[in-house]
Design an enzyme around this catalytic site. Structure first.
Site, PDB file in Angstrom:
ATOM      1  N   SER A   1     -44.979  60.592 -22.885  1.00 21.33           N
ATOM      2  CA  SER A   1     -44.809  61.905 -22.252  1.00 21.33           C
ATOM      3  C   SER A   1     -43.454  62.099 -21.569  1.00 21.33           C
ATOM      4  CB  SER A   1     -45.928  62.156 -21.236  1.00 21.33           C
ATOM      5  OG  SER A   1     -47.123  62.473 -21.900  1.00 21.33           O
TER       6      SER A   1
ATOM      7  N   LYS B   1     -41.495  65.056 -22.486  1.00 21.03           N
ATOM      8  CA  LYS B   1     -41.597  66.360 -21.824  1.00 21.03           C
ATOM      9  C   LYS B   1     -40.382  66.668 -20.942  1.00 21.03           C
ATOM     10  CE  LYS B   1     -46.688  66.375 -21.780  1.00 21.03           C
ATOM     11  NZ  LYS B   1     -47.168  65.007 -21.925  1.00 21.03           N
TER      12      LYS B   1
ATOM     13  N   SER C   1     -48.937  65.927 -16.425  1.00 26.24           N
ATOM     14  CA  SER C   1     -48.432  65.595 -17.761  1.00 26.24           C
ATOM     15  C   SER C   1     -49.322  66.161 -18.863  1.00 26.24           C
ATOM     16  CB  SER C   1     -48.297  64.080 -17.917  1.00 26.24           C
ATOM     17  OG  SER C   1     -47.499  63.757 -19.020  1.00 26.24           O
TER      18      SER C   1
END
Length: 374
Positions: free
Chosen positions: A54, A57, A114
């Site tokens: 993640s 991101k 997240s």
């Protein structure tokens, strides 16, 4: 372990000697960077191309905030939720097709918990579709000089051809940190959506345990292991620690803590000192102008070994005058930055403009102009 600069547009950093300290980091890849100067203070397999979960991101958030600042989208815009976003696995806020959330709410969900579904919904909103947004991510990575990165999705779920490196993560993380708004979201410990029905708790536990922590992004998948890009600030010095491939969440935070502790214990940043002998212009002999303005190409902040900041001095080496012609950007002299023991670096002083040589035709033209404008 090396010390090098990774940011463009920065003055040359202190030429550090190779540091013999070896940190016992419980992770596969790592890098520690001084955000103020772009100097790498520690690295471990920094260019290995690996899954980053993640932390992907970071790029999704960067492109979204750039779109907001460019006026292409607004934080108050309602973001439609597609079937594709609804079907994202992993960490999520259980978005349902047809639900209505503002862009602000979804960015908050990405930063705090997240949420993969929120990241994909935002990517579709900004890029039109997730594949198109992934193309935008790759274009931005190329622009930033991220040479060991390729994105396939907006959320970081394991997928063939989706990878980055610790160094590249630090590059995009520092680019994201140029948008102060992001730290407002990353600093939220708890929040909620759906009028309190959906609780969100920040995945970055360093917010509760590490003094000075400011962000930034965690990530975990089977392929990537447990990861974090952690930013912190103390006494005006900002550091970024990237940790990839830890075996557990606790070891991820342990590795980031070791890196940040190492940076804060051994380095400091200082304002560039006042320059002895500084002048703003120099006389020009034989030119159409009698003087040229000078440009001092010095950084705002200097990275130093701990304790050196109070011992800085700077002085100029400049000629008494210049001979025409003088070209803009021409090196005129230099500034030498020192501590009590050694020279830290030199920085150029250049001409800020052109000064042409005076000849008969130029003198006649100037005289004629003066006469006819009386």
């Amino acid at each position: 372990m090396l010390v090098a600069t990774i940011c463009l547009g920065l003055a040359a950093p202190h030429a550090w000697a190779e540091n013999s300290t070896e940190l016992n980091l419980p992770c596969r890849n790592a890098i520690l960077v001084n955000v103020n100067t772009g100097t790498v203070l520690y690295e471990q397999g920094p260019d290995d191309e690996v899954p980053i979960a993640s932390i992907t991101k970071v790029m999704t958030l960067l492109l979204t905030l750039e779109a907001v600042e460019a006026g292409k989208v607004s934080m108050t815009d309602i973001v439609p939720i597609s079937e594709h976003a609804y079907n994202m696995g992993g960490s999520q806020i259980w978005l349902e097709p047809g639900e209505q959330f503002t862009l602000d709410e979804l960015i908050k969900a990405i930063c705090i918990c997240s949420a993969n579904d929120a990241a994909v919904a935002v990517a579709e909103f900004v890029g039109g579709s997730e594949p198109v947004f992934a193309e935008m991510m790759n274009a931005k990575a190329k622009e930033l000089g991220m040479n060991h990165t390729h994105f396939v999705n907006a959320c970081g779920l394991d997928e063939a051809g989706h990878y980055s490196s610790a160094r590249d993560v630090s590059i995009m993380s520092m680019e994201l940190l140029k948008h102060p708004k992001i730290l407002e979201y990353c600093g939220i410990w708890m929040d909620s959506l759906r009028n309190g029905e959906t609780q969100m708790v920040n995945t970055n536990k360093l917010l509760k345990s590490y003094p000075g922590i400011t962000g930034l992004k965690t990530g975990t998948t089977n392929g990537a292991g447990v990861c974090i890009s952690a930013s912190a600030e103390r006494d005006g010095m900002s550091l970024l620690a990237v940790v990839l491939g830890s075996p557990s969440s606790g070891e991820r935070f342990e590795a980031a803590t070791q890196l940040l502790d190492y940076g804060f214990a051994n380095y400091e940043t200082a304002e560039f000192p006042s320059i002895a002998g500084r002048v703003e212009t120099l006389p020009v002999k034989g030119g159409v102008s009698q003087q040229v303005t000078l440009s001092y190409e010095i950084p705002e902040k200097i990275l130093l070994k701990k304790g050196e900041g109070k011992k800085l001095t700077a002085e100029t080496t400049l000629p008494q005058q210049m001979e025409a012609p003088v070209q803009k950007g021409e090196k005129v002299g230099e500034v030498t930055l020192k501590t009590e023991q050694s020279v830290i670096g030199t920085y150029p002083v250049t001409a800020a403009g052109d000064v042409s040589k005076m000849d008969f035709s130029t003198a006649f033209s100037l005289l004629s102009h003066a006469i006819f404008t009386l």
